[in-house]
Design an enzyme around this catalytic site. Structure first.
Site, mmCIF file in Angstrom:
data_model
loop_
_atom_site.group_PDB
_atom_site.id
_atom_site.type_symbol
_atom_site.label_atom_id
_atom_site.label_comp_id
_atom_site.label_asym_id
_atom_site.label_seq_id
_atom_site.Cartn_x
_atom_site.Cartn_y
_atom_site.Cartn_z
ATOM 1 N N THR A 107 -4.888 2.971 -4.503
ATOM 2 C CA THR A 107 -5.371 1.647 -4.880
ATOM 3 C C THR A 107 -5.025 0.587 -3.852
ATOM 4 O O THR A 107 -5.466 -0.563 -3.971
ATOM 5 C CB THR A 107 -4.846 1.257 -6.278
ATOM 6 O OG1 THR A 107 -5.657 0.216 -6.812
ATOM 7 C CG2 THR A 107 -3.388 0.820 -6.208
ATOM 8 N N ARG A 125 2.196 0.487 -1.901
ATOM 9 C CA ARG A 125 2.224 -0.017 -0.524
ATOM 10 C C ARG A 125 3.104 0.833 0.383
ATOM 11 O O ARG A 125 2.667 1.274 1.453
ATOM 12 C CB ARG A 125 2.700 -1.479 -0.502
ATOM 13 C CG ARG A 125 1.820 -2.408 -1.316
ATOM 14 C CD ARG A 125 2.066 -3.866 -0.959
ATOM 15 N NE ARG A 125 1.641 -4.748 -2.038
ATOM 16 C CZ ARG A 125 1.371 -6.045 -1.886
ATOM 17 N NH1 ARG A 125 1.486 -6.609 -0.693
ATOM 18 N NH2 ARG A 125 1.011 -6.787 -2.916
ATOM 19 N N ASP A 157 -6.661 -2.222 -14.383
ATOM 20 C CA ASP A 157 -7.625 -1.708 -13.401
ATOM 21 C C ASP A 157 -7.354 -0.325 -12.821
ATOM 22 O O ASP A 157 -8.108 0.627 -13.020
ATOM 23 C CB ASP A 157 -7.809 -2.724 -12.264
ATOM 24 C CG ASP A 157 -6.492 -3.246 -11.691
ATOM 25 O OD1 ASP A 157 -5.417 -2.744 -12.065
ATOM 26 O OD2 ASP A 157 -6.552 -4.167 -10.847
ATOM 27 N N GLU A 190 4.349 -1.850 -6.993
ATOM 28 C CA GLU A 190 4.018 -2.376 -5.655
ATOM 29 C C GLU A 190 4.667 -1.554 -4.549
ATOM 30 O O GLU A 190 4.046 -1.281 -3.516
ATOM 31 C CB GLU A 190 4.451 -3.841 -5.555
ATOM 32 C CG GLU A 190 3.688 -4.794 -6.456
ATOM 33 C CD GLU A 190 2.251 -5.021 -6.000
ATOM 34 O OE1 GLU A 190 1.502 -5.665 -6.743
ATOM 35 O OE2 GLU A 190 1.866 -4.564 -4.894
ATOM 36 N N GLU A 238 -11.394 -6.255 -3.199
ATOM 37 C CA GLU A 238 -12.122 -5.441 -4.182
ATOM 38 C C GLU A 238 -13.639 -5.506 -4.030
ATOM 39 O O GLU A 238 -14.334 -4.503 -4.231
ATOM 40 C CB GLU A 238 -11.712 -5.854 -5.600
ATOM 41 C CG GLU A 238 -10.288 -5.473 -5.981
ATOM 42 C CD GLU A 238 -9.248 -6.405 -5.399
ATOM 43 O OE1 GLU A 238 -8.068 -6.015 -5.317
ATOM 44 O OE2 GLU A 238 -9.605 -7.548 -5.018
#
Length: 622
Positions: A602, A253, A382, A249, A516
């Protein structure tokens, strides 16, 4: 003869010279030392003091100049002085005319050209001020900054599209202003209770929403807000925390957001902060295999995995979603270690057998063996597949290993996981120990965009086939929205027990502002220009405005099948980073962040394609 007369004269300290004007030997020696020191001091001053050349000319040439003036008389002196004055006046006049011409030339330039000139001049000053070796105070190599094309766009020609795009910018402003008013400096906002909210994913690092939103602010040309965010990053973003963070994360980010902000704006503070944080994440790779831990204490460098993850395994989507950011960290820092770490992950994976060509979600970082055989293109798996494809694209299509891994994996997914319901909806199921679970997560809906993005490079004649797959997945995910009361999609939906594209379990009915589905609409619009994708996106905008917007921002909802929303009171940072950005790009022209120059991480942070360098300048951002 007295004894005294036999002694040399130096034997009597108080003995005086026979002559009153003569000096003893010791006195002569002292005088010689003083005189030598005086001469040394004078010559030292002449040769080593500042402006010594002027001092030399004054000492050695002043008298001769006076003599010359005296010999030539006062008239010749005055005429020489007048000549000097004329030359000075002529130079002033010439400089003045040059300045006027430059000012006139500048006024004729467009504002963006003036801004670029200023940036170039600033870069020259920075380059000239660099120390030996071309490094700045943070020991980063000098990088010649060039902004890739399409960082900002222009107004769409179609009035309806222009109005819809403006509406999405208005939504961003409401989300940002609410965060700034009620939660400034916190990681996220609680829009109903109007206070800050922090997840344990970031430890004690603050400002997740600020960093996540930087590039969206820039892309939407909200420059005043971008400057405020930049100022906060420069003054308050601190990674020196004694706390455990999620490596995944924090990377997608914070590192991704900082890298993107640097590439869009050229501001060095973002490069410095990104590299600083990247270096703090490197201890996560200190495992027997080099597969990184999921959690890391940024101060101690001690890592561990989630206790629930198949006997302490690392998770495919976490260790497989570092590649894009770490390749750029190596490029911007000059440190090859970042790239080496993520390339080693591939070596470990390539040594392993894949069940039916699939990558299980769990891998033990100590033994280098798969954990539980659970395969998903949604949560836990994913973005691993996404980063294989994007690593190839970001390398200017030179990363052949990444390309092969992606297309081989996609073939295995099509064979083993992709299914069609009795109602004709294509979905991607999950695989658990050889058995299929006919469930598709909201996270899995990104796959429509991924497959469309990679279709052009598909082996053989599969481009058309993959575009059809992408369109079918987009339709299925749209149905998951259309079949709810709020017209917002559930966290997961099923294809069993007589239901299709509907959540049947209460803990799967929530919507947390996820991006998404809209991400796939954006990709499908870019590649097909089919107007239905913009219409589907606009349906989502209307649902967000009607059911998620509150006075203090935007909130997720707990049940999308309930007739009225029950807000969860969290405005996720990715709502600003991803959802609103993808909506804005859906209603923008294709030359705004064009795919041949940018790749999205992503978290929807755009990173530039690393163009094949024709000039052998490794530290230049193309």
């Amino acid at each position: 003869m007295p004894v005294a007369t036999l002694l040399p004269f130096t034997a009597t300290p108080n003995r005086k010279s026979a002559s009153p004007t003569s000096f003893r030997l010791t006195e002569k020696f002292i005088l010689l030392l003083v005189f030598s020191a005086f001469i040394t001091l004078c010559f030292g001053a002449i040769f080593f003091l500042p402006d010594s050349s002027k001092l030399l000319s004054g000492v050695f040439f002043h008298s001769s100049a006076v003599e010359t003036n005296t010999r030539t008389g006062p008239d010749s002196s005055d005429s020489g002085s007048a000549g000097n004055d004329d030359r000075v006046l002529a130079k002033i006049r010439k400089d003045h005319e040059k300045a006027l011409l430059e000012a006139k030339d500048t006024l004729q330039k467009r504002p963006d050209e003036i801004k670029q000139d200023i940036i170039i001049e600033k870069e020259k000053v920075v380059k000239e001020s660099m120390g030996q070796g071309g490094k700045d105070v943070n020991n980063l190599p000098f990088v010649e900054y060039r902004r890739p094309p399409g960082a900002t766009g222009h107004e769409p020609l179609d009035p309806e599209t222009r109005d819809r795009r403006a509406k999405i910018k208005e939504m961003m402003k409401h989300a940002w202003d609410s965060y700034r008013r009620y939660a400034w400096g916190s990681n996220e906002l609680r829009p109903v209770s109007k206070q800050g909210h922090s997840s344990n994913l970031f430890g004690d690092i603050k400002g997740a929403t600020i960093v996540d939103a930087l590039d969206t602010l820039y892309i939407m040309e909200m420059f005043e807000e971008f400057d405020a965010a930049t100022d906060w990053v420069e003054k308050n973003l601190d990674f020196n925390v004694n706390a455990e963070v999620s490596v995944f994360e924090v990377n997608i980010r914070f590192v991704g957001g900082l890298l993107s902000a640097y590439y869009l704006s050229g501001k060095e503070v973002f490069r410095r902060k990104a590299v600083e944080l990247g270096e703090k994440l490197l201890p996560a790779f200190k495992t027997p295999t080099g597969i990184p831990w999921a959690l890391l204490n940024l101060k101690s460098g001690i890592g561990r995995n989630w206790p629930w993850a198949s006997g302490g395994s690392s998770i495919l989507a976490e260790y497989g979603t570092l590649h894009l950011e770490f390749m750029h960290l190596s490029k911007l820092s000059g440190n090859p270690e970042f790239a080496q770490k993520v390339m080693n992950i591939r070596k470990v994976l390539n040594r392993l057998d894949k069940p039916q060509g699939l990558y299980p979600n769990y891998l033990n970082p100590n033994s280098g063996q798969w954990g539980q055989h659970h395969v998903s293109v949604g949560g836990l798996g994913d973005s691993f597949y996404e980063y294989l494809l994007k690593a190839w694209l970001m390398s200017d299509k030179t990363d052949e290993e990444g390309k092969k891994m992606y297309y081989d994996a996609l073939q295995a997914i099509e064979t083993s996981l992709m299914r069609k319901s009795s109602g004709g909806l294509t979905y991607i199921a999950e695989w658990k120990g050889g058995l299929l679970e006919h469930k598709m997560g909201h996270l899995t809906c990104f796959a429509g965009g991924m497959i469309a993005l990679g279709a052009d490079g598909a082996p053989g004649d599969k481009t058309g086939h993959q575009m059809e797959q992408a369109a079918e997945i987009a339709r299925t995910c749209h149905e998951s929205y259309a079949r709810t009361a709020l017209k917002l999609g559930p966290e997961a939906f099923r294809f069993d027990g007589g239901v299709e594209a509907i959540a049947t379990r209460q803990n799967e009915k929530y919507f947390i502002l996820r991006p998404e589905v809209i991400e796939t609409y954006m990709y499908m619009w870019r590649f097909t220009h089919d107007p239905k994708y913009r219409e589907w996106g606009w349906e989502a905008v209307q649902a967000l405005e009607q059911h998620c917007k509150v006075e203090g921002g935007y909130s997720g909802v707990r049940d999308v099948y309930a007739p009225t929303p029950n807000h969860d009171d969290v405005q996720q940072s990715f709502y600003l980073a991803e959802t609103l950005k993808y909506l804005y790009l859906l209603f923008s022209d294709d030359d705004h962040l064009p795919f041949d120059h940018w790749v999205f991480n992503t978290e929807a942070h755009p990173l530039p394609v690393i163009k094949k360098d024709k000039t052998d300048r490794p530290n230049e951002v193309e």
